[in-house]
Each structure stands twice: as C-alpha cells, then as structure tokens.
Write a protein that holds these residues in place. Structure first.
Motif, PDB file in Angstrom:
ATOM      1  N   ALA A  16       0.835  -1.206   0.000  1.00  0.00           N
ATOM      2  CA  ALA A  16       0.000   0.000   0.000  1.00  0.00           C
ATOM      3  C   ALA A  16       0.871   1.257   0.000  1.00  0.00           C
ATOM      4  CB  ALA A  16      -0.915  -0.009   1.222  1.00  0.00           C
ATOM      5  N   ILE A  17       1.927   1.233   0.830  1.00  0.00           N
ATOM      6  CA  ILE A  17       2.789   2.421   0.940  1.00  0.00           C
ATOM      7  C   ILE A  17       3.556   2.647  -0.365  1.00  0.00           C
ATOM      8  CG2 ILE A  17       4.789   3.400   2.123  1.00  0.00           C
ATOM      9  CD1 ILE A  17       2.739   3.432   4.112  1.00  0.00           C
ATOM     10  N   THR A  18       4.094   1.566  -0.951  1.00  0.00           N
ATOM     11  CA  THR A  18       4.866   1.764  -2.186  1.00  0.00           C
ATOM     12  C   THR A  18       3.958   2.313  -3.286  1.00  0.00           C
ATOM     13  OG1 THR A  18       4.681  -0.624  -2.383  1.00  0.00           O
ATOM     14  CG2 THR A  18       6.877   0.239  -2.131  1.00  0.00           C
ATOM     15  N   ARG A  19       2.674   1.950  -3.252  1.00  0.00           N
ATOM     16  CA  ARG A  19       1.798   2.446  -4.301  1.00  0.00           C
ATOM     17  C   ARG A  19       1.450   3.925  -4.074  1.00  0.00           C
ATOM     18  NH1 ARG A  19      -3.314  -0.219  -4.839  1.00  0.00           N
ATOM     19  NH2 ARG A  19      -2.317  -1.724  -3.472  1.00  0.00           N
ATOM     20  N   GLN A  20       1.207   4.290  -2.814  1.00  0.00           N
ATOM     21  CA  GLN A  20       0.698   5.638  -2.561  1.00  0.00           C
ATOM     22  C   GLN A  20       1.791   6.653  -2.271  1.00  0.00           C
ATOM     23  OE1 GLN A  20      -2.576   5.329   0.149  1.00  0.00           O
ATOM     24  NE2 GLN A  20      -3.677   4.239  -1.455  1.00  0.00           N
ATOM     25  N   ALA A  21       2.834   6.240  -1.586  1.00  0.00           N
ATOM     26  CA  ALA A  21       3.898   7.193  -1.244  1.00  0.00           C
ATOM     27  C   ALA A  21       5.240   6.478  -1.346  1.00  0.00           C
ATOM     28  CB  ALA A  21       3.681   7.734   0.164  1.00  0.00           C
ATOM     29  N   PRO A  22       5.704   6.249  -2.567  1.00  0.00           N
ATOM     30  CA  PRO A  22       6.892   5.410  -2.753  1.00  0.00           C
ATOM     31  C   PRO A  22       8.137   5.936  -2.035  1.00  0.00           C
ATOM     32  CG  PRO A  22       6.201   6.446  -4.825  1.00  0.00           C
ATOM     33  CD  PRO A  22       5.137   6.715  -3.828  1.00  0.00           C
ATOM     34  N   ASN A  23       8.158   7.230  -1.717  1.00  0.00           N
ATOM     35  CA  ASN A  23       9.352   7.748  -1.052  1.00  0.00           C
ATOM     36  C   ASN A  23       9.354   7.468   0.442  1.00  0.00           C
ATOM     37  OD1 ASN A  23      10.456   8.795  -3.378  1.00  0.00           O
ATOM     38  ND2 ASN A  23       9.251  10.677  -3.203  1.00  0.00           N
ATOM     39  N   GLN A  24       8.230   7.008   0.942  1.00  0.00           N
ATOM     40  CA  GLN A  24       8.131   6.861   2.401  1.00  0.00           C
ATOM     41  C   GLN A  24       8.373   5.432   2.875  1.00  0.00           C
ATOM     42  OE1 GLN A  24       8.191   9.504   4.153  1.00  0.00           O
ATOM     43  NE2 GLN A  24       8.092  10.615   2.228  1.00  0.00           N
ATOM     44  N   THR A  25       8.801   4.532   1.967  1.00  0.00           N
ATOM     45  CA  THR A  25       8.977   3.143   2.394  1.00  0.00           C
ATOM     46  C   THR A  25      10.050   3.016   3.469  1.00  0.00           C
ATOM     47  OG1 THR A  25      10.410   2.879   0.494  1.00  0.00           O
ATOM     48  CG2 THR A  25       8.180   2.016   0.298  1.00  0.00           C
ATOM     49  N   LEU A  26      11.116   3.797   3.334  1.00  0.00           N
ATOM     50  CA  LEU A  26      12.183   3.690   4.327  1.00  0.00           C
ATOM     51  C   LEU A  26      11.712   4.186   5.684  1.00  0.00           C
ATOM     52  CD1 LEU A  26      15.367   4.713   2.360  1.00  0.00           C
ATOM     53  CD2 LEU A  26      14.645   2.449   3.082  1.00  0.00           C
ATOM     54  N   LEU A  27      10.933   5.266   5.656  1.00  0.00           N
ATOM     55  CA  LEU A  27      10.379   5.781   6.901  1.00  0.00           C
ATOM     56  C   LEU A  27       9.522   4.704   7.562  1.00  0.00           C
ATOM     57  CD1 LEU A  27      10.334   8.291   8.632  1.00  0.00           C
ATOM     58  CD2 LEU A  27       8.348   9.086   7.359  1.00  0.00           C
ATOM     59  N   LEU A  28       8.728   4.019   6.748  1.00  0.00           N
ATOM     60  CA  LEU A  28       7.884   2.941   7.262  1.00  0.00           C
ATOM     61  C   LEU A  28       8.737   1.853   7.900  1.00  0.00           C
ATOM     62  CD1 LEU A  28       5.224   1.225   7.445  1.00  0.00           C
ATOM     63  CD2 LEU A  28       5.834   0.329   5.204  1.00  0.00           C
ATOM     64  N   GLY A  86      16.163   1.251  13.262  1.00  0.00           N
ATOM     65  CA  GLY A  86      14.905   1.952  13.040  1.00  0.00           C
ATOM     66  C   GLY A  86      15.141   3.437  12.849  1.00  0.00           C
ATOM     67  N   MET A  87      15.949   4.022  13.726  1.00  0.00           N
ATOM     68  CA  MET A  87      16.246   5.455  13.618  1.00  0.00           C
ATOM     69  C   MET A  87      16.953   5.745  12.308  1.00  0.00           C
ATOM     70  SD  MET A  87      17.659   6.229  17.386  1.00  0.00           S
ATOM     71  CE  MET A  87      16.911   5.361  18.731  1.00  0.00           C
ATOM     72  N   SER A  88      17.872   4.853  11.960  1.00  0.00           N
ATOM     73  CA  SER A  88      18.626   5.046  10.734  1.00  0.00           C
ATOM     74  C   SER A  88      17.684   5.142   9.538  1.00  0.00           C
ATOM     75  CB  SER A  88      19.612   3.889  10.587  1.00  0.00           C
ATOM     76  OG  SER A  88      19.952   3.681   9.253  1.00  0.00           O
ATOM     77  N   PHE A  89      16.766   4.191   9.423  1.00  0.00           N
ATOM     78  CA  PHE A  89      15.833   4.223   8.293  1.00  0.00           C
ATOM     79  C   PHE A  89      14.911   5.430   8.383  1.00  0.00           C
ATOM     80  CE2 PHE A  89      16.776  -0.362   7.808  1.00  0.00           C
ATOM     81  CZ  PHE A  89      17.133  -0.310   6.483  1.00  0.00           C
ATOM     82  N   ALA A  90      14.466   5.721   9.597  1.00  0.00           N
ATOM     83  CA  ALA A  90      13.571   6.865   9.757  1.00  0.00           C
ATOM     84  C   ALA A  90      14.287   8.155   9.337  1.00  0.00           C
ATOM     85  CB  ALA A  90      13.094   6.950  11.206  1.00  0.00           C
ATOM     86  N   PHE A  91      15.546   8.309   9.735  1.00  0.00           N
ATOM     87  CA  PHE A  91      16.311   9.510   9.358  1.00  0.00           C
ATOM     88  C   PHE A  91      16.458   9.601   7.848  1.00  0.00           C
ATOM     89  CE2 PHE A  91      18.748   9.429  13.618  1.00  0.00           C
ATOM     90  CZ  PHE A  91      17.705  10.108  14.231  1.00  0.00           C
ATOM     91  N   VAL A  92      16.813   8.459   7.226  1.00  0.00           N
ATOM     92  CA  VAL A  92      16.966   8.470   5.771  1.00  0.00           C
ATOM     93  C   VAL A  92      15.648   8.891   5.139  1.00  0.00           C
ATOM     94  CG1 VAL A  92      17.408   7.069   3.726  1.00  0.00           C
ATOM     95  CG2 VAL A  92      18.772   6.718   5.774  1.00  0.00           C
ATOM     96  N   GLY A  93      14.543   8.302   5.652  1.00  0.00           N
ATOM     97  CA  GLY A  93      13.229   8.645   5.122  1.00  0.00           C
ATOM     98  C   GLY A  93      12.943  10.132   5.260  1.00  0.00           C
ATOM     99  N   ILE A  94      13.238  10.668   6.435  1.00  0.00           N
ATOM    100  CA  ILE A  94      12.952  12.091   6.670  1.00  0.00           C
ATOM    101  C   ILE A  94      13.852  12.969   5.800  1.00  0.00           C
ATOM    102  CG2 ILE A  94      13.114  13.926   8.398  1.00  0.00           C
ATOM    103  CD1 ILE A  94      12.317  11.723  10.478  1.00  0.00           C
ATOM    104  N   MET A  95      15.124  12.596   5.706  1.00  0.00           N
ATOM    105  CA  MET A  95      16.044  13.426   4.909  1.00  0.00           C
ATOM    106  C   MET A  95      15.691  13.373   3.423  1.00  0.00           C
ATOM    107  SD  MET A  95      19.798  13.262   6.723  1.00  0.00           S
ATOM    108  CE  MET A  95      20.000  11.519   6.898  1.00  0.00           C
ATOM    109  N   THR A  96      15.265  12.195   2.958  1.00  0.00           N
ATOM    110  CA  THR A  96      14.851  12.097   1.562  1.00  0.00           C
ATOM    111  C   THR A  96      13.640  12.990   1.312  1.00  0.00           C
ATOM    112  OG1 THR A  96      15.448   9.784   1.773  1.00  0.00           O
ATOM    113  CG2 THR A  96      14.398  10.426  -0.270  1.00  0.00           C
ATOM    114  N   TRP A  97      12.750  12.966   2.273  1.00  0.00           N
ATOM    115  CA  TRP A  97      11.518  13.742   2.163  1.00  0.00           C
ATOM    116  C   TRP A  97      11.848  15.235   2.188  1.00  0.00           C
ATOM    117  CZ3 TRP A  97       9.054  16.293   6.536  1.00  0.00           C
ATOM    118  CH2 TRP A  97       7.798  16.812   6.231  1.00  0.00           C
ATOM    119  N   ALA A  98      12.773  15.628   3.063  1.00  0.00           N
ATOM    120  CA  ALA A  98      13.076  17.045   3.234  1.00  0.00           C
ATOM    121  C   ALA A  98      13.978  17.586   2.129  1.00  0.00           C
ATOM    122  CB  ALA A  98      13.732  17.277   4.598  1.00  0.00           C
ATOM    123  N   PHE A  99      14.951  16.805   1.708  1.00  0.00           N
ATOM    124  CA  PHE A  99      15.952  17.330   0.777  1.00  0.00           C
ATOM    125  C   PHE A  99      15.927  16.645  -0.585  1.00  0.00           C
ATOM    126  CE2 PHE A  99      17.611  18.003   5.043  1.00  0.00           C
ATOM    127  CZ  PHE A  99      17.924  19.345   5.020  1.00  0.00           C
ATOM    128  N   GLY A 100      15.085  15.643  -0.727  1.00  0.00           N
ATOM    129  CA  GLY A 100      15.067  14.923  -1.997  1.00  0.00           C
ATOM    130  C   GLY A 100      16.120  13.841  -2.003  1.00  0.00           C
TER     131      GLY A 100
END
Lengths: 243, 307, 288
Positions: B264-276, C103-117
């Motif tokens: 679901a996440i990859t389909r809707q917000a592909p950039n957020q998979t790592l955050l997930l 977990g923090m590592s992935f979360a940080f990467v996710g946030i940084m990707t989101w913030a800076f591309g």
C-alpha cells in the motif's frame, strides 16, 4: 590409597604482567572433596576457570584421568568430565527448571537425550529437593533453589569432577545447613568434588583435603585442621583485609 | 508424536493445501502478491530458525538471495531448471559456513556488522568481475510461469517448516536455545557453540539462496544492483520480528500484514517506504517486543487460557 | 606516495568519525547503527549553510557541533535510556539497541529524503589544488584532515587529562565499578553518546567538503566506522586512529590500482583479516 582423578602440575597463568596463578600443583583423589581456599584475589577462581576450560594456562598441565585439559575449549573439557557451577549463579532464564537440568544431561560427559534425559533430570530434581518448584519459571525461584538447579545441571552430565565455585556463598544460616548437608550427601555418593569456599564451617566439615592459595601461589596443603592452623595460612588470611 | 502434534500437522496440511490452491481461485494480482508473500514467508521463517533462538541478527539474506539469482542466471541455459535451486542451496550453505566460521566464534555484534555489509561487498565483487569479463546484466528468459514459481515457493516453504519442526525437537535446536540464553553455560555444559551456530546458520543461507534461484525467472533481467539490494535483508528481519520468533508460525503472522502495508505504501507514497521500515523497527523494539507471538502469549496468560 | 598521502588525508577524517562511534559504543554501550545518518545530517547542514547562507563550512562547525550534541543527548535520554533500563543483560541491550538504531537510521533516511530529496549534493569549497611533495591535492581534503587532527587531538587530550574524561574512561572499562567510586554512569553515558554524535556530525561536515553525499549513503560510513572500531579495538583511541589510517590507505590503494567500485570490498578484506587473526583489535590483548 585411592586413585588420582585430576592432576594439576606447575600451572601458571599470566594476564599481561600480572601473575594470577604461579606454579601451582596438586592432586585430587577419587571420591573425595578437595577444598581450594585462600583470601580474595589469591587465584582460586582463575584456577577453577583453567580447570574448566574457560581459559588456558600460560604453562603447566592439567590432566583428568590421563587426558590433558590445559588449552582445551570448555565444551571439550565438559565432555571429558568436568562439571561446574558459577560464582554468580547462571541459569537459562527462558527455559523451564526441567529443561535447565536436561541442558546438562544432553551435552555433558555422559550424554542422554529424549525420554532417557528427561527421566535422568527428573531423578536429579527429586534428589535435590526441587520437585515442588519444578513448574515455576526460573526467575521466580528462591536463591537457594537457583543454586540447586545449577547444581542439578552440573550433576546431570555425570562429571568425573565437580567444581563448586563458592556454591554456599550468600546463603542464610538455615540454607547454609541445608547446603552443607546436600554437598555432604554428594560426597557420600562417591563423587569427586573441588570446592572453592570462604565459609569455614563448610570447609571443616566437608573437605578431605585443602589447598591454600595466596597471591597466586600454593602456600599449604593438607587436612582442613592442618592447614587452618598453619602459621603461614593464618598470616595470609589476617594480613588481608578480607579475612 | 502426541495428540497436539497430529492436530498441528492436520492444521498445517490444510493451510498448505489452501495456500497451494491460490493460483486456482485467485486473480493475477493476488498471485503476484501471493508469490511475494510466499517468498517472504520462506525467507523470514528460515531466518528465524537461526536468529530466533540465538538472538544473532543476520542481515545476510540479500547476499544469499542474490547469489541464488546468479546461480539461475548463469546456469539456466546449460542445466535443467530443477537442478538450480538445490545447487544454489549448496552454494548458499557453503558461503554461510564460511561467514559463520569467521564471525560466529565472536560476539553477536561482529556477526551483525559483518552480515550488514556482506550483500554490498558481494555486489561490488560481482560487478567488478562482470566489468572485467565484459558482461553487464543477464537476461533470464525461461518458460517458467509465475504460477510455477509460486508452487515451488510453497513447496520450499513446506520444507522449511518441516525442517524447523525437526530442528526444534533435535539436540541441535535445544543447543541453540541454550546458547541464546547463556553462551558461557552452553560451553560448560559441553556444547560446541561455534559448531552449533555455524551448522544452523547454514539453513537460512541455503534457503535464501534457493529462494533467489527460484525467483530469478520472475525478474527476467538480473543485475548486481537489484539482485543484491540490501533492503531485502531488512524487510526479512522486520517481518520475522514483527511476527515473533518464539514460534515456528510467528514469521507468517508478520509477513502477511507487513507485505500488505508495504504494498500500500509503495503504491501511494513510494518515497516513504524507508520511513515505514524505520517506524516498524521502532514499534517492534518499544511496543511489541516478542512480536505478535509475544503479544498472543501475554494475552492468553492474562485472560486465563491454559498455558 | 600519492596513495599514501591521499589515504592519510582520508584516514584522518575516518578516524574522527570512528572516534565518535567509539565513544558511543565504548562508553554508552550503544552500538549506534544510525551513526552514518548523523554524519550525513552534519554534511547536509554544512551544505545548506554554505549554499543558502554563504557560511564557511569551518565556521558552520560552531553551529553544527552543539546542535548535534543536543540532538544526540535527547535521543539517548528519551529513546535509548529506556532500553538500557529494561535490558536484563548486555546481550539483550545489544540486540535492542541494534534494532532501535536501525529503526532510527531508516527513519532519518526517510525524513532526509523527504526534506531534501533523494539526489546527490555537493558544493565547491576550497576546491583548488594544493601542491605538496610533487603532487597536487585538493585543498578541502587537506583542510578537513587538519581539522580532524585538531578536533581529534583535543578530544584525546580532554579524555586523557580532564576529570570528566577520566569518568568516561572509567565507565568504558567497567560501569559497575565506576559507579562504586562515585561516577554517575547514566550521566556519563548520556554525555558520551551526545559527544560522540557531535563528533560524528562534525566529521560529516568535514566530509561534505570533498565528498558527494546523498540521503542514503550513511550506512556505508557506519560500516566503515564499525570496521575501524573493531580493527582498532573498542575503546582504544590510538587503535582507532591507526586503523582509520590503514583503512584510508587501503581504500585509496584499491581505488587507484584496481577499481574504485571495490572500496567496501577492500574494507571487508581488512575486516576479515582482523577477525581471523586479531579479533580483539590491533593492540588488543588476545583473550582465551
């Protein structure tokens, strides 16, 4: 005269510049209790750890019924017939009391598995008075019961030599009486035991012979009465603030 | 075998039959989803066989998996396909034994670190070898359909469960549980801890490599960067821990919800998979230690079920 | 010669990064696998300050280090201390901290990707060459090296001679004994973790002067820092520095002589040799 089971010859252990055990030799005869005593820091625990294979001596030899133990890893030493308990009790917290004991039976000197191991473990649990607490999680056991479980695990492999590293330490006076009686009954069964101990009553009433260590060296050997009246032993104890 | 054993066997066989019938009643979409889930069930369950009892977190899955895909990529033209997964399994087990011999004598941290970079290291080496020999990627064009891949994975899954059940009853399995509790005690009880760990670590190594070999035809084009993608290792860890490693069925309980969520996440917000992925790790550590299995056991205890 | 000097320059920066992680692992007993992301964050901050505010990266350290210190202190206090408290054994803490920091590592990467591309970022700072020993080296690499040496040296002096430094080293050797002689282990651990994070972020700012970073590159630096620590020995500053220089030179040599795509493989080869022959670290005492 009975047969020598364990023979320690000229064993030395250095940690960097510190000599923890210095050229110590002694024999342990079959069906006897040998006390290994001395003030804190005298090298007793290091000696026990070398016999059980926790680490190798820098030099010297430790032979169990003709097999060299020095330098062998702990699991091989255990299989050759050395069982031990630990100074600070170590149980397997996620396992039941029964499995804790089977752990000793399944991989030790005399190996058992399946129904045979279970029956053997149950016999030991009964023998050490643990039947009533068998269903309890290990974390809920009283202190002396944890020590009993550990002892049962060590006995389960039917070791040729049993090393008890301050097994009586920390018990209250009532428990101490029970503990001493228990070890005595093991001796009466004909087991061979090395006892590292500080409790003098236990040493007097249990040991056939004692080896006294101080600053890494053996300073006396003989019956408990002999060594405890030896002036050098008294000096070693009283000269140390842990007497 | 006791009565509960027979009951569990019957339930397992029924579920296996149900799973095997998916291509018959499911839509193509669900077949694709099912194949992905079957892959993760196989990987996560075999992962938990080793990492569950020992608490040694292996991040080597992607390395073994990638090697498996390369076995198929290099061998599918000259060998019959059915030879390839077992061959990959042997190679995977061999590599696992090597990695294990180097790291498993030491403490768990060394093992985690070594496996963390293993996939990337193998990828660099494979890329370099390909550059030297002038090959880049490989096309794996076979007549194998997704349906067949799915069935092979279900079959492999059944094998993994059987192996897990047997190991759980064996001396080796018991030894590993003791090691996971207290390695010092294990040694002094007479267990050759290094040997036991290496032996069991070969299981997930072999299974992951075989899985890669089976799945290679699905990718059609194989190149090191995708075959050794390290993300796979982490997904497997998350799913296994989310489900819980205390029981054989635990990882499945993690794979199914997590795969659906991931999809679901990859389909809707592909950039957020790592955050997930990050949040999932944190949820497991802080809220769900022991995973769903742990939760299930706690609930059962609280509401007076028999233990 | 060129390889040696380039390797040394690289190794100096690696040493600083590994020193940060070593403080966190050696004293606070947290195997921080999000360390690389802290480095990338430091690099991002330097990049952003330089391109948006024309702030010299060297001056930017004055802002980056304290911010990273506070951020890491908060992370330790609110995310890791609960794990330390509930851990029944060192092994349990290790597993928990590895999973949590992943977990923090992935979360940080996710946030940084989101913030800076997800793109690469770099900037040109002191990109001119500098002539030394007959070859030319990028000035920014030399500056980064000098700063790494100065900061690392100051840290070493502080750890060796100050009262607080002594406390930290005591905790590193044995937390139980340290608390017996009056060291507040929890405060010392939090301090070490925060300081380690600040050092790592500083290292990241230095690296960003000559290295192209992106949001997901952190794990590679974590990996290298870990290999350096194991090679040098946990808690051993001298070992860390020597190991970092060895790694820097080995990577440079492999990149120049064989293939630039094999740097991690080179690091792994070193790692393998250490595991096989010196598992306690270069200067560690072998323990049976």
């Amino acid at each position: 005269m009975s047969r020598t089971v364990l023979q320690v010859r000229n064993v030395t252990k250095r940690f960097g510049g510190l000599v923890a055990v210095n050229d110590v030799s002694f024999d342990v005869t079959e069906h006897s209790v040998m006390g290994l005593i001395g003030p804190n820091g005298s090298g007793k625990s290091t000696m026990i750890n070398m016999i059980s294979g926790s680490f190798a001596p820098t030099s010297g030899s430790i032979r169990l019924e003709g097999h060299e133990l020095a330098g062998k890893p702990a699991h091989k030493v255990a299989r050759l017939g050395v069982g031990r308990t630990f100074q600070l009790v170590r149980l397997l917290p996620e396992l039941s009391v029964l499995d804790n004991v089977i752990a000793g039976a399944a991989f030790g000197h005399r190996r058992r598995w399946g129904a045979e191991a279970k029956a053997h473990a149950l016999t030991l649990i009964e023998r050490l008075g643990l039947s009533a607490v068998m269903g309890m999680p290990v974390s809920a056991l009283t202190y002396i019961d944890t020590k009993r479980v550990e002892l049962a695990r060590a006995l389960a492999g039917e070791p040729e030599v049993l090393l008890l590293d301050e097994w009586l330490a920390g018990l209250n006076p009532t428990e101490l009486g029970t503990g001493i009686a228990l070890i005595r009954s093991l001796r009466d069964e004909g087991r061979t035991i090395i006892l590292v101990e500080h409790v003098m009553d236990a040493i007097r009433s249990l040991c056939d012979r004692c080896v006294v260590m101080s600053s890494g060296a053996k300073i006396a050997e003989g019956s408990p009465a002999e060594v405890l009246s030896d002036p050098e032993v008294i000096r070693a104890y009283l000269g140390d603030d842990d007497a | 075998m006791s009565g509960t054993d027979w009951r569990n066997l019957a339930i397992s066989a029924a579920l296996l039959g149900l799973a095997a019938l998916l291509p018959v009643y499911g839509s193509p979409y669900w077949l694709t989803m099912g194949t992905t889930m079957a892959m993760f069930v196989v990987l996560a369950t075999s992962w938990a066989l080793f990492s569950g009892p020992t608490h040694y977190i292996s991040l080597a899955t992607a390395a073994f998996f990638g090697i498996g895909t390369f076995v198929t990529g290099l061998g599918f033209q000259s060998l019959p396909f059915w030879v390839l997964p077992p061959l990959a399994a042997i190679i995977g087990a061999g590599l696992a034994a090597l990695v294990g011999l180097v790291t498993l004598r030491l403490s768990g941290v060394y093992f985690v670190i070594f496996t963390l970079g293993l996939a990337e290291m193998v990828r660099q080496v494979v890329t370099w070898v390909q550059n030297q020999t002038g090959h880049r990627g490989m096309y794996v064009l076979t007549s194998i359909t997704e349906r067949e891949i799915y069935w092979m994975l279900v079959g492999l899954g059944a094998l993994v469960f059987l192996a897990g059940w047997l190991i759980g009853r064996s001396r080796l399995g018991f030894a590993l549980r003791i090691i996971g509790n207290d390695e010092t005690v294990a040694k002094h009880a007479g267990i050759d801890t290094a040997l036991a760990k290496v032996a069991l670590f070969m299981v997930p190594g072999a299974v992951a490599a075989a899985t890669g070999a089976i799945l290679a035809p699905r990718y059609i084009y194989i190149e090191p960067a995708t075959a050794f993608a390290p993300l796979l290792s982490f997904q497997v860890v998350i799913m296994a821990l989310l489900g819980g490693t205390g029981r054989l069925w635990g990882p499945i309980a993690g794979v199914i919800p997590f795969s659906l969520l991931w999809e679901a996440i990859t389909r809707q917000a592909p950039n957020q998979t790592l955050l997930l992925l990050g949040i999932a790790f944190l949820v497991i550590v802080y809220l769900l230690p022991g995973g769903f299995v742990g939760l299930w056991d706690r609930l059962r205890r609280r509401f007076g079920g028999h233990s | 010669m060129f390889i040696l000097i380039t390797g040394l320059l690289l190794g100096g920066t690696y040493a600083l990064i590994a020193l940060g992680l070593n403080l966190q692992y050696g004293v606070a007993r947290i195997m921080n696998l999000a360390n690389g992301e802290m480095l990338v964050a430091g690099g991002f901050a330097a990049f952003w300050l330089y391109t948006a505010g024309q702030v010299n990266p060297v001056a930017a350290l004055i802002v980056i280090a304290p911010v990273a210190f506070v951020a890491n202190w908060l992370i330790y206090r609110f995310m890791l201390q609960p794990l330390v408290k509930r851990a029944k054994s060192r092994g349990a803490l290790e597993v928990d901290s590895i999973l949590a920091t992943f977990g923090m590592s992935f979360a940080f990467v996710g946030i940084m990707t989101w913030a800076f591309g997800g793109g690469y970022f770099n900037y040109a700072f002191l990109a001119q060459p500098l002539e030394m020993f007959g070859s030319s080296y990028a000035q920014n690499r030399v500056v980064a090296f000098v700063l790494a040496v100065v900061i690392g040296g100051a840290l070493w002096l502080w750890l060796t001679y100050s009262r607080v430094g002594l406390n930290l080293r005591a905790v590193a050797v044995n937390p139980a004994s340290a608390s017996l002689v009056g060291v507040d282990v929890r405060r010392a651990s939090a301090l070490a973790f925060a300081l380690g994070g600040a050092v790592t972020a500083t290292g990241g700012a230095l690296v960003s002067m000559f290295f192209t970073l992106d949001a997901s590159v952190g794990v590679l630096f974590t990996m290298k820092a870990l290999i350096i620590i194991i090679m040098g020995g946990v808690g051993d500053i001298r070992g860390t520095i020597v190991a970092a220089v060895i790694l820097g030179i080995a990577e440079t040599a492999v990149a120049r002589l064989i293939d630039p795509g094999l740097t991690l493989a080179a690091a792994y080869l070193l790692f393998l040799l250490v595991l096989l022959f010196r598992p306690a670290g270069l200067f560690g005492k072998a323990r049976g």
